[in-house]
Design an enzyme around this catalytic site. Structure first.
Site, PDB file in Angstrom:
ATOM      1  N   ASN A 161       0.863  -1.171   0.000  1.00  0.00           N
ATOM      2  CA  ASN A 161       0.000   0.000   0.000  1.00  0.00           C
ATOM      3  C   ASN A 161       0.906   1.229   0.000  1.00  0.00           C
ATOM      4  O   ASN A 161       1.854   1.311   0.788  1.00  0.00           O
ATOM      5  CB  ASN A 161      -0.926   0.003   1.217  1.00  0.00           C
ATOM      6  CG  ASN A 161      -2.012   1.051   1.091  1.00  0.00           C
ATOM      7  OD1 ASN A 161      -1.730   2.239   0.954  1.00  0.00           O
ATOM      8  ND2 ASN A 161      -3.261   0.613   1.133  1.00  0.00           N
ATOM      9  N   THR A 162       0.611   2.179  -0.858  1.00  0.00           N
ATOM     10  CA  THR A 162       1.498   3.340  -1.031  1.00  0.00           C
ATOM     11  C   THR A 162       1.116   4.545  -0.173  1.00  0.00           C
ATOM     12  O   THR A 162       1.736   5.601  -0.290  1.00  0.00           O
ATOM     13  CB  THR A 162       1.542   3.756  -2.516  1.00  0.00           C
ATOM     14  OG1 THR A 162       0.216   4.040  -2.968  1.00  0.00           O
ATOM     15  CG2 THR A 162       2.157   2.662  -3.375  1.00  0.00           C
TER      16      THR A 162
END
Length: 168
Positions: free
Chosen positions: A40-41
């Site tokens: 997840n960024t």
């Protein structure tokens, strides 16, 4: 299908912006913290935006508090198999009506993905009384399931919006 419960919000003293996801992923639920999936960024985007390291949960909470960012999810509960937003059944929204009464300076809402915006519109805006002067921005989901945009494209869009809203 399993029952999922969201987390308590990260509450700065006087929030001016709120970032909303849908419901924590399986990885986040296992780690008991927001955006814990390694791909997840969300946190890498914020780390670059504010140019500060945020590797620990304590650093992530401190960043939100330092920049008056309230972090939460649209849903308090739902039924879901896996982590996909498309698998959400029987959604129950958090109490935003009380939240906005408690924090009258909170005027800007950023949605981490279209699914968060859609759930907010269906589960919150149609059932809760909210301030008339809220400003909404829908941003690309930072989830690893959103592979249509590169990290760099997501980062640019998130940074531009954070700058426009006066957070960055």
């Amino acid at each position: 299908m399993s029952s999922c419960s969201g987390f308590a919000p990260i509450l700065p003293e006087n929030p001016t912006i709120m970032i909303l996801g849908t419901m924590p992923s399986v990885a986040s639920l296992e780690e008991a913290f927001y955006y814990a999936h390694p791909r997840n960024t969300f946190w890498p985007i914020l780390a670059k935006a504010f140019q500060q390291p945020i590797e620990t949960v304590e650093q992530k909470i401190a960043l939100c508090r330092q920049h008056a960012i309230l972090l939460w999810d649209v849903l308090a509960f739902c039924e879901r198999s896996g982590s996909l937003d498309s698998a959400i059944k029987q959604p129950e929204a958090n109490d935003f009506e009380s939240l906005f009464k408690r924090f009258p300076d909170l005027k800007t809402v950023l949605f981490n993905g279209k699914a968060a915006q859609n759930l907010f519109e269906k589960q919150v805006m149609k059932t809760q009384t909210l301030p008339d002067d809220l400003v909404f921005h829908s941003l690309p989901s930072t989830s690893p399931a959103n592979a249509q945009l590169s990290f760099e494209n997501k980062r640019v869009l998130w940074h531009q919006t954070l700058e426009q809203t006066g957070v960055k």
